[in-house]
Design an enzyme around this catalytic site. Structure first.
Site, short mmCIF file in Angstrom:
data_model
loop_
_atom_site.label_atom_id
_atom_site.label_comp_id
_atom_site.label_asym_id
_atom_site.label_seq_id
_atom_site.Cartn_x
_atom_site.Cartn_y
_atom_site.Cartn_z
N ASP A 1 31.84 29.15 52.61
CA ASP A 1 33.22 28.79 52.31
C ASP A 1 33.90 27.95 53.39
O ASP A 1 35.12 27.80 53.40
CB ASP A 1 34.03 30.07 52.11
N GLU B 1 25.11 31.81 49.42
CA GLU B 1 26.21 32.78 49.49
C GLU B 1 27.28 32.41 48.45
O GLU B 1 28.47 32.28 48.75
CB GLU B 1 26.83 32.88 50.89
N GLU C 1 39.40 29.33 52.87
CA GLU C 1 38.03 29.62 52.44
C GLU C 1 37.92 29.99 50.97
O GLU C 1 36.93 29.65 50.32
CB GLU C 1 37.43 30.73 53.31
N HIS D 1 40.02 35.54 64.17
CA HIS D 1 40.19 34.09 64.24
C HIS D 1 40.80 33.46 63.01
O HIS D 1 41.16 32.29 63.03
CB HIS D 1 38.82 33.42 64.48
N ARG E 1 42.61 31.62 60.03
CA ARG E 1 43.83 30.80 60.04
C ARG E 1 45.04 31.58 59.55
O ARG E 1 46.12 31.47 60.10
CB ARG E 1 43.62 29.56 59.15
N HIS F 1 37.44 33.78 70.18
CA HIS F 1 37.19 32.49 69.52
C HIS F 1 37.93 31.39 70.29
O HIS F 1 39.06 31.58 70.72
CB HIS F 1 37.72 32.58 68.08
C1 UD1 Z 1 36.14 27.83 60.86
C2 UD1 Z 1 36.08 27.99 59.35
C3 UD1 Z 1 36.14 29.46 58.96
C4 UD1 Z 1 35.10 30.28 59.71
C5 UD1 Z 1 35.24 30.02 61.20
C6 UD1 Z 1 34.15 30.73 61.92
C7 UD1 Z 1 37.12 26.22 58.01
C8 UD1 Z 1 38.37 25.65 57.48
N1 UD1 Z 1 37.23 27.34 58.75
O1 UD1 Z 1 37.42 28.24 61.28
O2 UD1 Z 1 35.89 29.59 57.57
O3 UD1 Z 1 35.31 31.65 59.44
O4 UD1 Z 1 35.12 28.61 61.45
O5 UD1 Z 1 34.39 30.78 63.28
O6 UD1 Z 1 36.07 25.68 57.79
N2 UD1 Z 1 36.53 25.17 68.90
C9 UD1 Z 1 35.94 24.81 70.09
N3 UD1 Z 1 34.57 24.94 70.19
C10 UD1 Z 1 33.80 25.40 69.19
C11 UD1 Z 1 34.42 25.77 67.98
C12 UD1 Z 1 35.77 25.64 67.85
O7 UD1 Z 1 36.60 24.38 71.01
O8 UD1 Z 1 32.57 25.49 69.36
C13 UD1 Z 1 38.00 25.04 68.77
C14 UD1 Z 1 38.42 23.57 68.52
O9 UD1 Z 1 39.64 23.31 69.17
C15 UD1 Z 1 38.63 23.55 67.00
C16 UD1 Z 1 39.21 24.94 66.80
O10 UD1 Z 1 38.46 25.80 67.68
O11 UD1 Z 1 39.48 22.49 66.61
C17 UD1 Z 1 39.18 25.49 65.41
O12 UD1 Z 1 37.94 25.27 64.79
P1 UD1 Z 1 37.88 25.10 63.17
O13 UD1 Z 1 36.47 24.91 62.76
O14 UD1 Z 1 38.88 24.10 62.74
O15 UD1 Z 1 38.46 26.46 62.62
P2 UD1 Z 1 37.97 27.94 62.75
O16 UD1 Z 1 39.17 28.79 62.86
O17 UD1 Z 1 36.90 28.03 63.76
N1 UDP Z 2 29.30 36.13 66.37
C1 UDP Z 2 28.61 35.67 67.49
N2 UDP Z 2 29.24 35.66 68.70
C2 UDP Z 2 30.52 36.10 68.84
C3 UDP Z 2 31.21 36.57 67.71
C4 UDP Z 2 30.57 36.56 66.48
O1 UDP Z 2 27.44 35.28 67.40
O2 UDP Z 2 31.03 36.06 69.97
C5 UDP Z 2 28.62 36.11 65.05
C6 UDP Z 2 28.74 37.36 64.21
O3 UDP Z 2 27.74 38.30 64.53
C7 UDP Z 2 28.62 36.81 62.80
C8 UDP Z 2 29.25 35.46 62.90
O4 UDP Z 2 29.26 35.11 64.29
O5 UDP Z 2 27.28 36.63 62.42
C9 UDP Z 2 30.63 35.49 62.36
O6 UDP Z 2 31.25 34.30 62.63
P1 UDP Z 2 32.82 34.13 62.56
O7 UDP Z 2 33.49 35.42 62.77
O8 UDP Z 2 33.12 33.00 63.47
O9 UDP Z 2 33.03 33.60 61.09
P2 UDP Z 2 33.20 34.33 59.67
O10 UDP Z 2 32.10 35.29 59.50
O11 UDP Z 2 34.52 34.97 59.68
O12 UDP Z 2 33.17 33.21 58.69
#
Ligand code: UD1
Ligand code: UDP
Length: 385
Positions: free
Chosen positions: A100, A122, A136, A212, A214, A244
């Site tokens: 998603d 999934e 999502e 984390h 939104r 996060h």
């Molecule tokens: C995204 C996904 C969400 C998923 C989550 C898992 C969308 C809209 N959302 O949300 O479904 O549950 O990832 O974690 O697709 N950032 C870093 N380094 C990284 C990753 C992120 O600096 O390695 C920071 C950046 O500033 C980035 C922000 O985190 O812009 C948010 O990342 P983003 O992918 O937009 O949203 P998530 O909340 O991570």
């Molecule tokens: N996870 C990880 N390191 C962390 C936190 C989570 O490897 O510090 C793993 C966790 O075990 C799971 C996945 O990341 O498999 C979940 O990712 P996240 O919570 O970012 O996204 P969501 O599942 O909500 O889409």
């Protein structure tokens, strides 16, 4: 002789990389009948790179889209624009996307524009509102609408798709690939010297936390205040929170919780260390999707900091409880599990409704079956309605 099937996987965030890694591996092991192609969007740059190293995945294409504090629109447009030349160059017969994330939906749309059939891994998870989780829930509904093949983790997810008029023959119940990944790393041990665990007292209960989403950004301060109250409970539970990197999460968590006794905020953990941290914990407090599937495998109760979940199997099994992102409910439910042994025992019965660790194998076997039957690649099928 049938020509090999060119199968492209597309992913780029932490969860879809963990959950697609077993599929990448199974495709690579399938032999000459399949040409695997990996395209990463790098929606998450650092978290993706760590996982690529852990799972030894070398992408064929890297869109490198991540920006600091990116908007959903930016993710979607960058993936859409980035995928167009990649699809032209790689000429896949089928594109597999996961779950998603905006990576998955934009990649599915790009594949549709290129008239390449999409397989959705999934598939079929649903809540009742388009805003929970946001974006999502709408992402997965759109991807489901585009997809020709739906790899569902459970029969309930299949039923959701059938209610939306997806042809039953195009839905394959495989289990969730997260269990494949999880079991593979849970087997290997992690040294007690792991830096993230330094200073944690092994004689006291640990609580593993992640947050984390939104829709919870506005609630992050309330979640933090609840954690501070939990750390002060008489049992003195220790809280381990790999924070996060989102600018809507990390600064709030550090501002409110740094220096509080019993609370340890760390950088995102490697996946194997995460799995072993959950193993060592008493319970999990999270708004994550993946953790709702993983923690019950180890018999760890999960208090879900959301008002609705797309994983009702865990609620029915009694291992998940919804507490929302609400201070009093988070503290109340945690306190009950710390104080009431019977309530804890009820929630901690190991239960895994999400699969047997062979989901990726089933996805690849199904693709190969279609190839042999001469029904792959199929034209865009969509749904019957
Ligand atoms: C995204 C996904 C969400 C998923 C989550 C898992 C969308 C809209 N959302 O949300 O479904 O549950 O990832 O974690 O697709 N950032 C870093 N380094 C990284 C990753 C992120 O600096 O390695 C920071 C950046 O500033 C980035 C922000 O985190 O812009 C948010 O990342 P983003 O992918 O937009 O949203 P998530 O909340 O991570
Ligand atoms: N996870 C990880 N390191 C962390 C936190 C989570 O490897 O510090 C793993 C966790 O075990 C799971 C996945 O990341 O498999 C979940 O990712 P996240 O919570 O970012 O996204 P969501 O599942 O909500 O889409």
């Amino acid at each position: 002789m049938t020509r090999p099937l060119r199968v492209m996987t597309v992913f780029g965030t932490r969860p879809d990389t963990i959950k697609m890694a077993p599929v990448v591996r199974a495709l690579a092991a399938a032999g000459p009948a399949i040409v695997p192609i990996v395209c990463v969007t790098a929606q998450h740059r650092q978290m993706l790179d760590d996982l690529l190293a852990l799972f030894s995945i070398v992408p064929d294409y890297d869109l490198d889209i991540m920006r600091h504090d990116q908007s959903i629109t930016q993710i979607t447009t960058r993936v859409l624009e980035g995928m167009e030349p990649v699809l032209r160059d790689a000429k896949p017969d089928v594109v597999l996307v996961h779950g998603d994330t905006s990576t998955s939906t934009a990649a599915a749309l790009a594949a549709f524009y290129a008239k390449v059939p999409v397989g959705h891994v999934e598939a079929g998870l649903r809540t009742t509102t388009a805003f929970e989780p946001f974006p999502e829930e709408m992402n997965r509904r759109i991807t489901g609408r585009i997809a020709s093949y739906h790899f569902s983790p459970t029969s309930r997810a299949r039923a959701n798709l059938e209610r939306e008029n997806v042809a039953p023959a195009d839905i394959i119940v495989t289990g969730n690939t997260v269990i494949d990944a999880f079991l593979a790393v849970a087997e290997k041990d992690v040294a007690f010297e792991e830096p993230a665990w330094a200073g944690l007292d092994y004689t006291k209960p640990w609580i593993f936390v992640t947050a984390h989403r939104r829709e919870n950004h506005e609630k992050m301060a309330e979640i933090c205040d609840a954690l501070a109250e939990i750390a002060a409970l008489p049992q003195k539970p220790q809280i381990l929170w790999p924070v996060h990197p989102s600018p809507h999460v990390s600064p709030v968590a550090h501002a409110r919780l740094d220096g509080i006794a019993g609370i340890k905020l760390v950088e995102p953990l490697p996946y194997d260390v995460t799995v072993h941290s959950i193993k060592r914990s008493m319970l999990v407090l999270t708004d994550s999707g993946g953790l709702q599937e993983e923690a019950p495998c180890l018999g760890k109760p999960v208090l879900v900091m959301r008002d609705e979940t797309e994983r009702p199997e865990g609620i029915e099994a009694g291992t998940l409880e919804l507490v929302g992102p609400h201070h009093s409910a988070i503290v109340g439910a945690t306190r009950r599990l710390l104080e009431d042994e019977v309530a804890y025992a009820r929630m901690s019965r190991a239960n895994n409704p999400y699969g047997d660790g062979r989901a990726a194998e089933r996805i690849v076997a199904w693709l190969l079956g279609r190839l042999r039957a001469g029904t792959m690649p199929a034209p865009f099928a969509g749904t019957r309605s």
